[in-house]
Enzyme design. Structure first.
Site, PDB file in Angstrom:
ATOM      1  N   GLU A   1       0.752  -1.133   0.071  1.00 25.34           N
ATOM      2  CA  GLU A   1       0.057   0.214   0.035  1.00 25.34           C
ATOM      3  C   GLU A   1       0.765   1.279   0.064  1.00 25.34           C
ATOM      4  OE1 GLU A   1      -2.489  -2.877  -0.140  1.00 25.34           O
ATOM      5  OE2 GLU A   1      -1.136  -3.040   1.498  1.00 25.34           O
TER       6      GLU A   1
ATOM      7  N   ASP B   1      -8.255  -5.227  -4.463  1.00 25.76           N
ATOM      8  CA  ASP B   1      -7.346  -5.593  -3.524  1.00 25.76           C
ATOM      9  C   ASP B   1      -7.100  -6.886  -3.137  1.00 25.76           C
ATOM     10  OD1 ASP B   1      -5.368  -4.939  -1.310  1.00 25.76           O
ATOM     11  OD2 ASP B   1      -6.865  -4.252  -0.052  1.00 25.76           O
TER      12      ASP B   1
ATOM     13  N   ASP C   1      -5.390  -9.388  -2.505  1.00 24.97           N
ATOM     14  CA  ASP C   1      -4.191 -10.005  -2.242  1.00 24.97           C
ATOM     15  C   ASP C   1      -4.313 -11.613  -2.114  1.00 24.97           C
ATOM     16  OD1 ASP C   1      -2.205  -7.820  -0.670  1.00 24.97           O
ATOM     17  OD2 ASP C   1      -4.060  -7.133  -0.456  1.00 24.97           O
TER      18      ASP C   1
ATOM     19  N   ARG D   1      -8.603 -15.006  -1.879  1.00 25.47           N
ATOM     20  CA  ARG D   1      -9.138 -13.904  -1.357  1.00 25.47           C
ATOM     21  C   ARG D   1     -10.484 -13.527  -2.286  1.00 25.47           C
ATOM     22  NH1 ARG D   1      -5.629  -9.313   1.899  1.00 25.47           N
ATOM     23  NH2 ARG D   1      -6.981  -7.473   1.645  1.00 25.47           N
TER      24      ARG D   1
END
Length: 588
Positions: A209, A320, A322, A347
């Site tokens: 990030e 996002d 991951d 995820r």
């Protein structure tokens, strides 16, 4: 696919001779045969394959009702530091070898604890890496975390948040050597337990990030010198660099961070590493193209760092997602055929089975309760069905993610997953994987990301580099699920009122152990997933449990202590839960 820089060409066989081996040392042979020492927990996952399964069965369906606290040990790490992350979280997996436990706190202080009496934990030594806590706390992207240590010969191998790798004398706690791997000045940190293959320690850098370029690095443990570095985001002239189509070298800040330990297949001499999201997280228009190898699995040679193959789960990921979590190794039959698999509960809401010899897609299936970003997976390629190879910026299901034109989207599963970093477990006797999932949706908002300062923009290293953010769409909840790895079918599920951030332990007595944010530590029947025992420790559990035995008696151990502010905001009834740093050990 050679995304690496070779630092050292000296032979590992020659280097090995520099450090003699004693009978009690942790050798590669012991690591390969960890199952032959069920009284110990020698490795992060219990074995190289990532199973987190123990053959111990003294604690079983009949006896578990008698499980009680045997002892506890208070650890340091509660001290306030910095402004962003004020205290360490306990997320580590304890290592146990012949009655001695080795475990770090969130700041990377390593403890050697004598647990051989079964009645108390006596601290033998503490190694303090002397991390500047206030500085490191504000550098760390996403919390003050340390997920564990590893054993090698007569040493404990550990990391610190500020980017250092250490070799520690196992008997005395004295530092043998240290070396700098990650550079926290540009947002790089180290948080995961090292993977040791022969005499090589393998770690990767976190900090996606903050606009880093992720890498994995191998260190010669005999000399403390670097062997190789493999970048997860390919540079100019490297295979995959053409999937960054911005024309402005934005791959230099492409993310692809590492914050969970890889698994290892000795037959092919390959380790499998999950790779984090592309940067910036929520503005894919900043980084057109598939953005390899973000949100991917990589198969890598542990001696050279050479990439053998890669598989990308979500090209040009705007969510996002991951995919850093574990990639277990399973040999099984599918449609009557023997298959060598590396599997991943992603995820993004899908379970994947890949052929671990070449990375080809075998099967995939949704496991989350809700999944709206794609209608499914291509049965031949494993890519999302709404992936369009003719487009540089993927428009997955409309309204499921933000864009510059339409900033907000409702994402299911939420950007947290699905399954995030807490590791699951595989029971080979039942042929089932046990995983925790975070169920529900959230809102992703895209905010146009400006260039880095070295590209004529205003963003500086260590500034947030996300291209937007998230907020709650609804209250999310947690679940424990049993998945058949040969089909991806969910065979059982138990729902919880809070999100689940603790890892899973499975045992030969068909029990599954799991900790919760409300302080509940519980055992579940592996066949029904019904709770059969619980104890509340009074503080949040973010760590995976283990089991071991001494003097013929089995124990279960877990670290207790965490405070995740976003989670607490979503679950206000947890806002006053105690913050502590404790080791709890349970026995009959």
């Amino acid at each position: 696919m050679r995304m690496r820089t070779t630092f050292l060409l000296a032979s590992l066989l020659v280097a090995t001779a520099l450090t003699p081996v004693s009978a009690a040392d942790m050798t590669h042979e012991r690591a390969l045969n960890a199952a032959k020492e069920p009284h110990n927990w020698l490795m992060y996952y219990g074995n190289y394959e990532g199973h987190r399964f123990s053959q111990l069965n003294q604690i079983n369906a009949d006896s578990v009702k008698n499980l009680k606290v045997a002892f506890s040990v208070a650890l340091s790490g509660l001290e306030s530091a910095g402004t962003r992350n004020r205290s360490g979280n306990l997320e580590a997996t304890p290592i146990v070898e012949d009655g001695i436990m080795y475990v770090p706190n969130g700041w990377g202080n390593v403890y050697a604890i004598d647990v051989s009496s079964g009645k108390r934990g006596a601290i033998r030594w503490i190694f303090d890496p002397e991390t500047n806590k206030a500085w490191a706390s504000d550098v760390a992207c996403c919390g003050v975390n340390n997920r564990g240590v590893a054993l090698w010969k007569d040493k404990v191998i550990s990391i610190s948040l500020d980017g250092r790798l250490f070799a520690i004398n196992k008997a005395t706690g004295e530092k043998v050597w240290e070396r700098r791997i990650a550079d926290p000045a540009i947002g790089e940190t180290l948080t995961h337990a090292p993977l040791i293959v022969r005499d090589v320690a393998i770690v990767g850098t976190a900090g996606g990030e903050f606009g880093i370029r992720g890498f994995i690095e191998g260190t010669d443990l005999n000399t403390g010198q670097p062997l190789w570095r493999t970048y997860t985001i390919p540079g100019t002239g490297e295979a995959g660099n053409d999937t960054w189509k911005d024309g402005q070298d934005r791959w230099k800040h492409g993310g692809g961070s590492i914050w969970e330990t890889g698994t290892y297949d000795s037959e092919s001499d390959t380790f499998y590493q999950g790779i984090g999201n592309a940067g910036p997280d929520y503005d894919p228009e900043y980084r057109p193209g598939d953005n390899k190898w973000a949100a991917s699995a990589l198969a890598i040679n542990p001696t050279t760092g050479a990439i053998k193959w890669g598989f990308q789960y979500t090209p040009n990921d705007p969510y996002d997602f991951d995919e850093i979590s574990e990639h277990p190794i399973i040999n099984t039959k599918i449609n009557g055929e023997d298959r060598k698999l590396v599997v991943h509960v992603a995820r993004n809401g899908f379970y994947y089975a890949l052929d671990r010899t070449n990375g080809s897609f075998v099967l995939g299936k949704q496991y989350t309760d809700q999944l709206t970003w794609t209608p499914g997976l291509d049965p031949k390629t494993g890519k999302p069905l709404n992936y369009d190879p003719t487009k540089d910026v993927q428009a997955y299901t409309p309204g499921s993610h933000g864009s510059r034109a339409n900033p907000q989207g409702r994402t299911c599963p939420s950007n947290s997953g699905g399954k995030t970093w807490p590791p699951g477990a595989y029971n080979p006797q039942l042929g089932l994987m046990f995983i925790t999932s975070i169920e529900g949706c959230n809102i992703i908002e895209t905010v146009e990301q400006k260039n880095f300062v070295d590209q004529g923009g205003t963003i500086r290293p260590r500034d947030r580099f996300a291209g937007g953010g998230t907020k709650a769409a609804e209250r999310r909840y947690g679940a424990l699920k049993a998945i058949d790895p040969t089909t991806g079918d969910t065979k059982g599920m138990t729902k919880f009122p809070f999100m689940t951030y603790g890892g899973v332990l499975a045992t030969a007595s068909n029990l599954v152990f799991l900790g919760h944010l409300d302080g509940t530590f519980a055992a579940y029947d592996a066949k029904t997933l019904q709770e059969v025992w619980s104890h509340n420790v009074g503080a949040a559990i973010n760590a995976p449990p283990i089991t071991y035995s001494v003097n013929g008696k089995q124990y279960v151990a877990v670290l207790v202590g965490s405070r995740d502010r976003p989670v607490m905001q979503e679950n206000p009834e947890l806002k006053n839960i105690a913050m502590t740093h404790m080791l709890y050990v349970f026995g009959l």
